[in-house]
Design a protein around this motif. Structure first.
Motif, mmCIF file in Angstrom:
data_model
loop_
_atom_site.group_PDB
_atom_site.id
_atom_site.type_symbol
_atom_site.label_atom_id
_atom_site.label_comp_id
_atom_site.label_asym_id
_atom_site.label_seq_id
_atom_site.Cartn_x
_atom_site.Cartn_y
_atom_site.Cartn_z
ATOM 1 N N ALA A 99 0.850 -1.158 0.073
ATOM 2 C CA ALA A 99 0.129 -0.141 -0.027
ATOM 3 C C ALA A 99 0.752 1.131 0.025
ATOM 4 C CB ALA A 99 -0.812 -0.044 1.140
ATOM 5 N N GLY A 100 2.303 1.051 0.382
ATOM 6 C CA GLY A 100 3.112 2.552 0.189
ATOM 7 C C GLY A 100 3.134 3.005 -1.168
ATOM 8 N N ILE A 101 3.111 4.312 -1.169
ATOM 9 C CA ILE A 101 3.438 4.964 -2.389
ATOM 10 C C ILE A 101 4.993 4.635 -2.938
ATOM 11 C CG2 ILE A 101 3.393 7.210 -3.741
ATOM 12 C CD1 ILE A 101 1.494 8.113 -1.602
ATOM 13 N N PRO A 102 4.850 4.279 -4.227
ATOM 14 C CA PRO A 102 6.496 3.972 -4.520
ATOM 15 C C PRO A 102 7.281 5.574 -4.973
ATOM 16 C CG PRO A 102 4.770 2.866 -5.997
ATOM 17 C CD PRO A 102 4.138 3.867 -5.051
ATOM 18 N N PRO A 103 8.645 5.555 -4.445
ATOM 19 C CA PRO A 103 9.230 6.668 -4.730
ATOM 20 C C PRO A 103 8.903 7.334 -5.858
ATOM 21 C CG PRO A 103 10.552 5.132 -3.409
ATOM 22 C CD PRO A 103 9.247 4.396 -4.024
ATOM 23 N N ARG A 104 8.799 6.734 -6.990
ATOM 24 C CA ARG A 104 8.750 7.296 -8.426
ATOM 25 C C ARG A 104 7.539 8.249 -8.594
ATOM 26 N NH1 ARG A 104 5.363 4.324 -11.547
ATOM 27 N NH2 ARG A 104 4.754 2.032 -10.573
ATOM 28 N N LEU A 105 6.378 7.840 -7.795
ATOM 29 C CA LEU A 105 5.097 8.600 -7.628
ATOM 30 C C LEU A 105 4.982 9.627 -6.813
ATOM 31 C CD1 LEU A 105 2.656 5.833 -8.372
ATOM 32 C CD2 LEU A 105 3.860 7.174 -9.984
ATOM 33 N N ARG A 106 6.193 10.066 -6.071
ATOM 34 C CA ARG A 106 6.345 10.946 -5.128
ATOM 35 C C ARG A 106 6.629 12.380 -5.720
ATOM 36 N NH1 ARG A 106 4.575 10.329 0.336
ATOM 37 N NH2 ARG A 106 5.309 8.232 0.950
ATOM 38 N N GLY A 107 5.987 13.389 -5.145
ATOM 39 C CA GLY A 107 6.395 14.685 -5.800
ATOM 40 C C GLY A 107 8.038 15.145 -5.876
ATOM 41 N N LEU A 108 8.604 15.815 -6.480
ATOM 42 C CA LEU A 108 10.058 16.016 -6.592
ATOM 43 C C LEU A 108 10.504 16.587 -5.133
ATOM 44 C CD1 LEU A 108 10.581 18.111 -9.939
ATOM 45 C CD2 LEU A 108 11.059 15.558 -9.261
ATOM 46 N N HIS A 109 9.819 17.381 -4.499
ATOM 47 C CA HIS A 109 10.140 17.593 -3.080
ATOM 48 C C HIS A 109 8.842 17.577 -2.319
ATOM 49 C CE1 HIS A 109 13.603 19.668 -5.501
ATOM 50 N NE2 HIS A 109 14.168 19.308 -4.236
ATOM 51 N N ASP A 110 8.602 16.215 -1.926
ATOM 52 C CA ASP A 110 7.425 15.995 -1.183
ATOM 53 C C ASP A 110 7.534 15.945 0.280
ATOM 54 O OD1 ASP A 110 5.143 14.991 -0.089
ATOM 55 O OD2 ASP A 110 4.854 13.293 -1.711
ATOM 56 N N PRO A 111 6.917 16.922 0.882
ATOM 57 C CA PRO A 111 6.863 17.172 2.362
ATOM 58 C C PRO A 111 6.495 16.146 3.273
ATOM 59 C CG PRO A 111 5.178 18.554 1.659
ATOM 60 C CD PRO A 111 5.929 17.947 0.511
ATOM 61 N N ASP A 112 5.980 15.145 2.569
ATOM 62 C CA ASP A 112 5.102 14.001 3.347
ATOM 63 C C ASP A 112 6.026 12.917 3.355
ATOM 64 O OD1 ASP A 112 2.676 15.149 4.136
ATOM 65 O OD2 ASP A 112 1.927 14.452 2.084
ATOM 66 N N VAL A 113 7.229 12.849 2.745
ATOM 67 C CA VAL A 113 8.132 11.678 2.714
ATOM 68 C C VAL A 113 8.835 11.885 4.148
ATOM 69 C CG1 VAL A 113 10.306 10.640 1.757
ATOM 70 C CG2 VAL A 113 8.575 11.594 0.447
ATOM 71 N N SER A 114 8.957 10.896 4.918
ATOM 72 C CA SER A 114 9.559 11.081 6.234
ATOM 73 C C SER A 114 10.987 10.907 6.203
ATOM 74 C CB SER A 114 8.808 9.905 7.191
ATOM 75 O OG SER A 114 9.220 8.573 6.862
ATOM 76 N N PHE A 115 11.413 11.418 7.254
ATOM 77 C CA PHE A 115 13.227 10.786 7.382
ATOM 78 C C PHE A 115 13.386 9.576 7.473
ATOM 79 C CE2 PHE A 115 16.707 10.504 10.218
ATOM 80 C CZ PHE A 115 17.802 11.378 9.668
ATOM 81 N N GLN A 116 12.505 8.892 8.205
ATOM 82 C CA GLN A 116 12.685 7.177 8.243
ATOM 83 C C GLN A 116 12.934 6.727 6.851
ATOM 84 O OE1 GLN A 116 10.935 9.380 9.989
ATOM 85 N NE2 GLN A 116 10.981 8.479 12.287
ATOM 86 N N GLU A 117 11.827 7.279 5.979
ATOM 87 C CA GLU A 117 11.845 6.605 4.474
ATOM 88 C C GLU A 117 13.126 6.909 3.868
ATOM 89 O OE1 GLU A 117 8.687 6.245 0.851
ATOM 90 O OE2 GLU A 117 8.327 7.687 2.494
ATOM 91 N N TYR A 118 13.537 8.210 3.954
ATOM 92 C CA TYR A 118 14.953 8.445 3.522
ATOM 93 C C TYR A 118 15.983 7.503 3.918
ATOM 94 C CZ TYR A 118 12.931 12.807 1.632
ATOM 95 O OH TYR A 118 12.225 13.972 0.974
#
Length: 593
Positions: free
Chosen positions: A33-52
């Motif tokens: 169910a997770g959003i693949p990184p390729r479908l994220r915005g270029l600078h998506d504020p919803d991407v967490s530090f833990q995901e990085y």
């Protein structure tokens, strides 16, 4: 393919986590169910530090498995490392160049593997080339004699030593942040990207703005220094404006180099050219007097006019000072010290270097080697030139040679080296503008695509033209470079690295004992948040480093304030009398009637 319901579900998972605690482990990205990184915005504020952090660990594992090279090292490996052929991995990566990956909708047409391959394909520089890219500098070595002349033997040596040690430490801090935040899925492409992932959008915009200002000012300063060198070589018979303009036009051509891998051989040549210039100017200074006719632009003139003002047609003898040359003109000494900051100004583009290196874990080898080279060679050169020319040294130092033959030889070589350095600064500067303005706001295609290359071709002459106008409008070269060093270079080398690492380390320490990011569901399990989480992270296992970084940042900001004050005071003094600029035909080095 992810639909809007899945995106909403993912965000709900992220924001409604209940602090589940389990052993943290690296898991492969799944198709849950997770959003693949390729479908994220270029600078998506919803991407967490833990995901990085999750994807960074996967990327580091893959990169660490890459062999460093395919054949035995020889002498050329050390002298011309960019000639060595490196492995790309198990197989060559295939990249689609027909899609605009800046557009999320078009990214739906590619697979996750194609998305990561696009990032892999951009990492082409060998780690051995890092040394040459960092030392591709023209303002650092040839501004250092001026720094010693305005600060004296003792303070100058002490400041340069401290600057060097702390610049190396700052490079390590940036590298540590990069290693934990960069991945094939979410590549770090600039200084601003690190700021965004640690502090948020405001930090990214601040860093990108200052970086763009510094890079374009560096290019402008080099255009002007090359113009002065050419006017001196032509014995002031060529219009000064044309002398400067010709180098802006040269940048239109050299600026078309887009990747650091293709630039590496030029960087390699620039380092050896700089060494030749150093030896040439040192020999000339030891066997000929200073260029007295250019004393109005010397270090002594900035400190106290009487130090270089002739009496009865005779110029004062060469003078030296163990301490500050004039304790009543602290601003002049501080502005001179800002010239030394240029020697360690490469930190600003370290993330760009690391983003194009195939094995970024080895970046520290090239960085520490470059910092040692800069410290030893540059300081010996600066002290030598100050010993022979004293208060008459110029910035750049090769402009202060009086023997015309050696003067012309040094100027000619310096012009080539400076143009290479300006091309590097322009290359990074255009990438910063392109990725953060054109891609962000106008969804411009990636630079490796055909349309991206066309836009690059059009941007290069515009960028160099603006750099020429900025540099030409400032009549005092030392004042111009001094305020750029205080406002921008000092920040990127000494203020921002400890601030970024402080935030990075707090968040990393706060993750200890948490389940964190789950790539299968996109859920994020954390223990707490807000101020409590920040305090817990600050007091984590590396608390001592957090305290040091905080003190380091405060001290660097204080020095920044002093540097800006000194630079402004110097410019006020310079502007008190009519000055020449690069829009006219008379060179500032020509004091004849």
């Amino acid at each position: 393919m992810e639909n809007s319901e899945q995106v909403a579900e993912h965000k709900a998972h992220r924001h409604n986590s209940q602090g589940i605690v389990r052993d943290d482990k690296v898991e492969p990205a799944g198709a849950g169910a997770g959003i693949p990184p390729r479908l994220r915005g270029l600078h998506d504020p919803d991407v967490s530090f833990q995901e990085y952090q999750h994807y960074a660990r996967i990327t580091r594992t893959e990169q660490d498995a890459l062999p460093e090279q395919t054949h035995k090292k020889g002498l050329l490996h050390y002298l011309v490392p960019n000639l060595q052929r490196l492995e790309t991995g198990p197989a060559e990566v295939a990249v689609r160049s027909d899609l605009n990956t800046s557009d999320v909708e078009q990214r739906r047409l590619i697979s996750d593997e194609e998305w990561t391959n696009a990032s892999r394909a951009l990492r082409t520089a060998g780690t051995g080339a890092v040394f040459y890219l960092i030392t591709t500098d023209i303002l650092g070595p040839f501004g250092l004699p001026y720094a010693f002349a305005t600060t004296g033997w003792g303070p100058g040596t002490a400041l340069y030593t401290v600057f060097g040690a702390m610049a190396g430490f700052s490079g390590y801090l940036l590298w540590d942040c990069f290693m934990g935040l960069d991945s094939f899925q979410f590549p770090v492409k600039s200084f601003g990207d690190i700021g965004f992932r640690v502090y948020g959008t405001w930090c990214r915009h601040l860093l990108n703005s200052l970086q763009a200002i510094q890079l374009i000012c560096n290019v402008g300063a080099i255009i002007i220094s090359n113009g002065e060198a050419l006017s001196e070589a032509a014995r002031f018979r060529l219009c000064y404006a044309i002398c400067c303009l010709v180098w802006a036009l040269a940048g239109f051509v050299l600026g078309q180099i887009r990747t650091l891998q293709r630039f590496a051989w030029l960087a390699n040549a620039a380092v050896f050219i700089n060494l030749v210039i150093m030896f040439l100017t040192m020999g000339a200074a030891a066997h000929s007097p200073p260029l007295y006719s250019a004393s109005a632009s010397s270090a002594g003139y900035t400190i106290r006019h009487s130090l270089v003002t002739p009496v009865g047609g005779v110029y004062p003898p060469v003078q030296h000072s163990a301490g500050l040359p004039d304790e009543n003109n602290f601003a002049a000494s501080l502005n001179g010290a800002m010239q030394a900051v240029y020697s360690y100004g490469g930190c600003m583009i370290f993330p760009e270097f690391m983003s194009e290196v195939r094995r970024p874990r080895d970046f520290l080898k090239g960085m520490w080697s470059a910092q040692l080279f800069i410290y030893v060679c540059y300081m010996l050169y600066g002290l030598f030139m100050y010993a022979y020319q004293g208060q008459y040294v110029q910035t750049p130092a090769y402009l202060g040679i009086s023997a015309y033959g050696l003067q012309t030889a040094g100027n000619s070589l310096a012009i080539v080296s400076a143009l290479i350095a300006a091309t590097l600064y322009g290359n990074i500067g255009i990438k910063v503008l392109y990725n953060n303005i054109f891609v962000d706001f106008f969804r411009a295609p990636a630079l490796e695509t055909k349309h991206g290359k066309y836009i690059w071709i059009a941007l290069v002459p515009v960028y160099w033209s603006v750099a020429y106008v900025i540099g030409a409008a400032i009549p005092d070269f030392a004042g111009f470079t001094g305020i750029v060093a205080a406002v921008c270079i000092l920040q990127f080398t000494y203020s921002f690295p400890p601030l970024l690492h402080l935030g990075y380390q707090i968040q990393k320490s706060a993750m200890e004992g948490e389940a964190g990011f789950d790539p299968r569901t996109g859920a994020l399990a954390v223990r707490d948040g807000g101020a409590r989480r920040c305090v817990r992270g600050f007091l984590g296992p590396r608390c001592y480093l957090n305290v040091f970084n905080l003190l380091y940042f405060v001290g660097a900001m204080a020095l920044c304030g002093l540097g800006i004050y000194a630079s402004v005071e110097n410019l006020i003094q310079i502007y008190a009398i009519p000055q020449l600029n690069a829009f006219g035909c008379k060179s500032p080095l020509d004091v004849s009637a």
